[in-house]
Design an enzyme around this catalytic site. Sequence first.
Site, PDB file in Angstrom:
ATOM      1  CB  CYS A  57      82.153 -61.293  -0.636  1.00  0.00           C
ATOM      2  SG  CYS A  57      82.924 -59.785  -0.039  1.00  0.00           S
ATOM      3  CB  CYS A  79      78.003 -55.636   1.892  1.00  0.00           C
ATOM      4  SG  CYS A  79      77.900 -56.707   3.329  1.00  0.00           S
ATOM      5  CB  CYS A  89      79.078 -63.485   1.859  1.00  0.00           C
ATOM      6  SG  CYS A  89      78.561 -62.824   3.458  1.00  0.00           S
ATOM      7  CE  LYS A 113      86.995 -65.704  13.793  1.00  0.00           C
ATOM      8  NZ  LYS A 113      85.823 -65.556  14.700  1.00  0.00           N
ATOM      9  CG  ASP A 130      83.191 -69.914   7.156  1.00  0.00           C
ATOM     10  OD1 ASP A 130      84.051 -70.531   7.816  1.00  0.00           O
ATOM     11  OD2 ASP A 130      82.851 -68.740   7.403  1.00  0.00           O
ATOM     12  NE  ARG A 141      77.619 -63.407  10.149  1.00  0.00           N
ATOM     13  CZ  ARG A 141      78.645 -62.622  10.479  1.00  0.00           C
ATOM     14  NH1 ARG A 141      78.805 -61.452   9.894  1.00  0.00           N
ATOM     15  NH2 ARG A 141      79.491 -62.992  11.413  1.00  0.00           N
ATOM     16  NE  ARG A 186      87.112 -63.393  21.289  1.00  0.00           N
ATOM     17  CZ  ARG A 186      87.445 -64.555  21.838  1.00  0.00           C
ATOM     18  NH1 ARG A 186      87.148 -64.808  23.084  1.00  0.00           N
ATOM     19  NH2 ARG A 186      88.049 -65.484  21.124  1.00  0.00           N
ATOM     20  CG  ASP A 191      84.510 -69.462  12.367  1.00  0.00           C
ATOM     21  OD1 ASP A 191      84.346 -70.010  13.475  1.00  0.00           O
ATOM     22  OD2 ASP A 191      84.284 -68.255  12.157  1.00  0.00           O
ATOM     23  NE  ARG A 237      80.055 -69.877  17.650  1.00  0.00           N
ATOM     24  CZ  ARG A 237      79.818 -69.533  16.384  1.00  0.00           C
ATOM     25  NH1 ARG A 237      80.784 -69.063  15.631  1.00  0.00           N
ATOM     26  NH2 ARG A 237      78.621 -69.672  15.871  1.00  0.00           N
ATOM     27  CE1 TYR A 238      86.042 -68.534  20.194  1.00  0.00           C
ATOM     28  CE2 TYR A 238      84.916 -66.846  18.921  1.00  0.00           C
ATOM     29  CZ  TYR A 238      85.750 -67.946  18.974  1.00  0.00           C
ATOM     30  OH  TYR A 238      86.278 -68.452  17.825  1.00  0.00           O
TER      31      TYR A 238
HETATM   32  C1  LIG Z   1      85.381 -64.400  15.109  1.00  0.00           C
HETATM   33  C2  LIG Z   1      84.381 -64.275  16.156  1.00  0.00           C
HETATM   34  C3  LIG Z   1      84.660 -63.552  17.322  1.00  0.00           C
HETATM   35  C4  LIG Z   1      85.993 -62.869  17.566  1.00  0.00           C
HETATM   36  O1  LIG Z   1      87.031 -63.787  17.639  1.00  0.00           O
HETATM   37  P1  LIG Z   1      88.513 -63.296  17.894  1.00  0.00           P
HETATM   38  O2  LIG Z   1      89.319 -64.551  17.776  1.00  0.00           O
HETATM   39  O3  LIG Z   1      88.558 -62.687  19.265  1.00  0.00           O
HETATM   40  O4  LIG Z   1      88.854 -62.284  16.843  1.00  0.00           O
HETATM   41  C5  LIG Z   1      83.684 -63.473  18.286  1.00  0.00           C
HETATM   42  N1  LIG Z   1      82.478 -64.071  18.128  1.00  0.00           N
HETATM   43  C6  LIG Z   1      82.193 -64.787  17.023  1.00  0.00           C
HETATM   44  C7  LIG Z   1      80.872 -65.445  16.915  1.00  0.00           C
HETATM   45  C8  LIG Z   1      83.132 -64.909  15.993  1.00  0.00           C
HETATM   46  O5  LIG Z   1      82.833 -65.603  14.901  1.00  0.00           O
END
Ligand SMILES: *Cc1c(COP(=O)(O)O)cnc(C)c1O
Length: 378
Positions: A107, A103, A110, A314, A270, A112, A94, A307, A90-91
Site C-alpha cells: 500500500c 505483504c 503504509c 488511537k 498517519d 510502516r 496488549r 493514531d 504501548r497499551y
Molecule cells: C492498534 C494497536 C493496538 C490494538 O488496539 P485496539 O484498540 O485494542 O484494537 C495495540 N498496540 C498497538 C501498538 C497498536 O497500534
Amino acid sequence: METWQQALANSITKPAELAKHLDVDPSAIADVVAEYPMRITPMWMKLIKEKGDAFWRQVVPEPEELTDDSPADDPLHEDLDSPVPHLVHRYPDRVLFMVTNQCPIYCRFCTRKRLVGKPGFLKQGELERVVKYLQAHTEVRDIILSGGDPLLLPDHLLERILKALRTVPHLELIRIGSRVPGSLPERITPELCEMIRKYHPIYMNLHFNHPDELTPEVKTACERLADAGVPLGAQTVLLKGVNDDPAVMMRLVHQLLLARVKPYYLYQADLTRGTNHLRTTIETGLEIIKALQGYTSGMGVPHYVIDAPGGGGKIPLLPADYLVNLTPEQATLTNYEGKTYMYPQPEQPDGNSRRRELPMVSVPSTSTGCSMADSMLG
Ligand SMILES: *Cc1c(COP(=O)(O)O)cnc(C)c1O
C-alpha cells in the site's frame, strides 16, 4: 488451479512489467520502487480499471512519494515503544507483534513504509525472546500479529508462532491483521482454516478500503474464515480519491457486513513520509461518520480514530454535535437528524448542596462523545 504461491509469484513488482499493463512511465517510478517496493497481485491488477482510480491510487507508486519530506518515517514512535525486537508494547494489556515484513500488495500509504518489503525479519531465536517477554509480562492478555502481513507466512511458520504463543497461559486473545483476504484470496485455503481453528480464540481484522474490493473470490475467502470460527473485523484507511466520500463508505460498510466482516476502525491517515498525497482532512472523516451513524445499521459504523503522532495510541473522534451540553441535572442531546432531546441525570445522594459546589461545566462534546461512542457502538 493456481496455488496462492503461484498467484503471488505472478504479481507485478517491476516498473517495466507494470508499463506493459498500465499507462505508467517506468523511468518515472523506478527510483520510488527502489526505496519503497511495489507488489500488485493478479486479483488487484483486475480491479484497476483506469489511471488514478481507487485501486490504482492504493498500489501504483507515485513520484510524489519521494518529494514528500516533511513528516516522519516512524510517526507512531513504534521503534521507541519496542521492548524486544518486533514487539510494540504501548497499551496496558496488549501488544503488537510484527512477524514478517512481506505483504501481498504494498500500500502506498503504509504506516510502516520504512520497513515493509525489505529482507531480514524474525531471525533465529527472536520468537523465543518474544515468548519470554510475554511470559514475564502477565498483564498482556491480547496480542496482535501484524507486519507486514502474517498470512503471507507459510502455514507451518504461522503455526509455529501460534503454537509458541499458546504456551503463554495468560495470553487470552490472538488477533491477526491482514490484507491477504482482500488482495490474495487464493491464500485462504481450507488447510489454513483448519490449522487456525486449533488455536482459538483467534480474531482477524482485515484491511478493506473500497466496496469493489469485495469480489466474489474475496467474499468466499471471508466466508471460509468466518466458518472456521474467526470473528472478522475490518480496518479502513481514509484516503483521498479512494473512499473520502460518504456514499462510497456507505457501500463499503454494507459490502463488509454482507461478507460477515464488521467495520472496526476507520483510520485517519498517519503522518508517514511518502504518503502525504493520499491524506484527507479530519472534517472529511467526521462527515462520513455523520452520514453513517443513524442512517444505517449501527454494526456498520466503525470507530473513527487518529493514531496520535508520537505514540499516544488511537484517539476516537465523533462529530461534535451529539452531546450538546452536560450538567449534573441533565444532558442535552442531538440525534442524527439534528433534533434535540433532554436526558435527566439520576438524583445525587447528597442532593442540591453538592450540586451548588460544582461549577456548571459544559464538557467539550468531542471528549465525552467518545465514551458515548463506546456505549453506542460497543
Ligand atoms: C492498534 C494497536 C493496538 C490494538 O488496539 P485496539 O484498540 O485494542 O484494537 C495495540 N498496540 C498497538 C501498538 C497498536 O497500534
